[in-house]
Design an enzyme around this catalytic site. Structure first.
Site, PDB file in Angstrom:
ATOM      1  CE  LYS A   1      42.262  78.794  32.888  1.00  0.00           C
ATOM      2  NZ  LYS A   1      41.005  78.806  33.569  1.00  0.00           N
ATOM      3  NE  ARG A   2      45.177  89.095  33.718  1.00  0.00           N
ATOM      4  CZ  ARG A   2      46.244  89.862  33.906  1.00  0.00           C
ATOM      5  NH1 ARG A   2      46.657  90.663  32.957  1.00  0.00           N
ATOM      6  NH2 ARG A   2      46.887  89.841  35.056  1.00  0.00           N
TER       7      ARG A   2
END
Ligand code: GLU
Length: 466
Positions: free
Chosen positions: A237-238
């Site tokens: 997700k980062r």
């Protein structure tokens, strides 16, 4: 016949890396006119849920990845695993072991202290134990020699058998372990091509040994490098990577996501944009990349924009519907949706952007942006707009030719350039200063709506100045 598979663990939503693996397998099966099998690896009962199963199925359906068999569920195949466990026991390739946890723990501690790898020491190998409450089943791994993984992507990888130990295939509670069930499934489902992420390379020697012990033919193994984020760490997700369904909800087209994901690990010269049919036609194992693909959200967006342009108006209109109703717009009394789409597809990168841009078409009373009204809905524009209304009202139709004639007439009457006339018209029709071409909009809105909006703008100006 080539038989491939996609075996997700339903412990989360389908993410980009998994989707890419599914795609590669699906494309290869379709390219070779083989078979593609779907299997849910749901033996981790604590973390697997029916919701994740459904979400993965929905993701695959949305991507247009169809399967020829399955979904199979490992949780429903325990009797098959027992049967194969028995085969391995009977052929002397597996044995019962009752070593207590304390003993295994002390082996582990000793190995750690000496800097070695913790390995079971084979105490029960030849004890001929029978099944009991306290026994696990271990695989009898070879003590010498090497196991070779002949990988279609990575080439030959040689594993020294002394690195392996007699790993557990069935736990004390009767549940089978991961490497064992994968092989039993792949063998019984006739899988002959295993294409997966290279995070599974380390499992492969154990799996190869089980194949051999079962006397089964080895499949072709192809381990593809993982998709990485911009900092070359594992995609998460980062890095702005979301689940497949999140991309659907943001207004990406499945064709675009497929195109982008396949290109993250496969290439065909310099070609960037592929239709689904082209991918099926051109996909080959030889062109799989050896270095990891780096996920780039901007590139994905650009690929989506290209596919928006390529798609037919009808297809986009269909896909756009949920985004428009999501905005609370009613379409019944509005202009034809396919015509609307045709004016926006060159300008919208996603369906949700397109829905925003389409708003004005379906809003009876457009709201004028303040700065736009300030600048373009002036007393002078009222005069221009009145003339435009006059021309349009008497225009025989709203085709390109008729509209051109109408505007040329206003240009001649006023001595103004088209741009000067078009801007107030644009604000009157859309409320904004940027929009598709004026003629396109007029054509799509049709006479009654267009003239109504122009008159309303005149009233707006008069109301403001009085
Ligand atoms: N269930 C495994 C995973 O989701 C796939 C195993 C395999 O491809 O052999 O990573």
């Amino acid at each position: 016949m080539i038989v491939t598979r996609f075996p997700p663990s339903p412990t989360g939503h389908l993410h980009l890396g998994g989707a890419r693996t599914a795609l590669f397998n699906w494309l290869y099966a379709r390219h070779t006119k083989g078979k593609f099998i779907l299997r849910m690896e749901d033996t981790d009962t604590a973390r697997s849920t029916p919701e994740f199963v459904e979400s993965i199925l929905e993701s695959l359906r949305w991507l247009g990845i169809d399967w020829d068999e399955g979904p199979y569920f490992q949780s429903r195949r325990f009797s098959i695993y027992r049967e194969y466990m028995q085969k391995l026991l009977d052929s002397g390739h597996a044995y019962y072991c009752d070593c207590p946890p304390e003993r295994l723990e002390s082996i582990r501690k000793r190995a750690m202290a000496s800097g070695g790898k913790p390995k079971y020491d084979g105490k029960c190998r030849d004890r001929g134990l029978k099944a009991s409450q306290d026994t696990v089943v271990r695989f009898k791994a070879p003590l010498i020699g090497a196991t070779v993984l002949n990988d279609a992507v990575k080439g030959n990888i040689v594993f020294d058998n002394t690195e392996l130990d007699d790993f557990i295939i069935v736990r004390k509670d009767g549940t089978p372990t991961y490497n064992f069930v994968v092989v039993v499934d792949d063998v019984t489902m006739g899988i002959n091509m295993i294409l997966r992420g290279d995070d599974h390379v380390m499992n492969t020697p154990k799996q190869i040994l089980i194949y051999k012990a079962l006397g089964a033919d080895l499949p072709v193994f192809a381990h593809v490098p993982m998709v990485l984020g911009h900092d070359r760490s594992r995609l998460s997700k980062r890095h702005g990577a979301l689940s497949v369904l999140a991309y659907r909800d943001m207004g990406y087209l499945p064709e675009a996501l497929i195109n982008y994901l396949v290109r993250l690990g496969w290439s065909y010269g310099d070609q960037e944009i592929f239709t689904r049919e082209e991918l099926i036609d051109k996909f080959s194992m030889e062109r799989l990349g050896k270095s990891p693909g780096i996920f780039n959200p901007e590139k994905l967006l650009a690929v989506n924009a290209e596919h928006m342009k390529l798609a037919s108006d009808r297809y986009l209109a269909e896909r756009l519907l949920p985004f428009l109703s999501g905005q609370g717009l009613t379409l019944e009394d509005g202009p034809n949706l396919e015509s609307v789409v045709s004016t926006l597809k060159e300008r919208s990168k996603t369906l949700s952007e397109m829905a925003d841009a389409a708003r004005f078409y379906f809003t009876e009373t457009v709201a004028y942006e303040e700065a736009a009204a300030e600048k373009f809905l002036t007393a002078e524009s009222a005069r221009i707009l009145r003339r435009v209304v006059q021309q349009l009202e008497t225009s025989p139709d709203f085709g390109e030719k008729a509209l051109e004639d109408a505007f040329r007439a206003v240009m001649e009457e006023t001595g103004l350039k088209l741009g000067k006339i078009a801007q107030p018209v644009r604000v009157a029709l859309t409320g904004k200063t940027a929009s598709p071409g004026i003629f396109e909009i007029l054509h799509v809105l049709g006479k009654a709506r267009a003239v109504g909006r122009l008159k309303r703008a005149v009233e707006f100006i008069e109301g403001r100045s009085s």
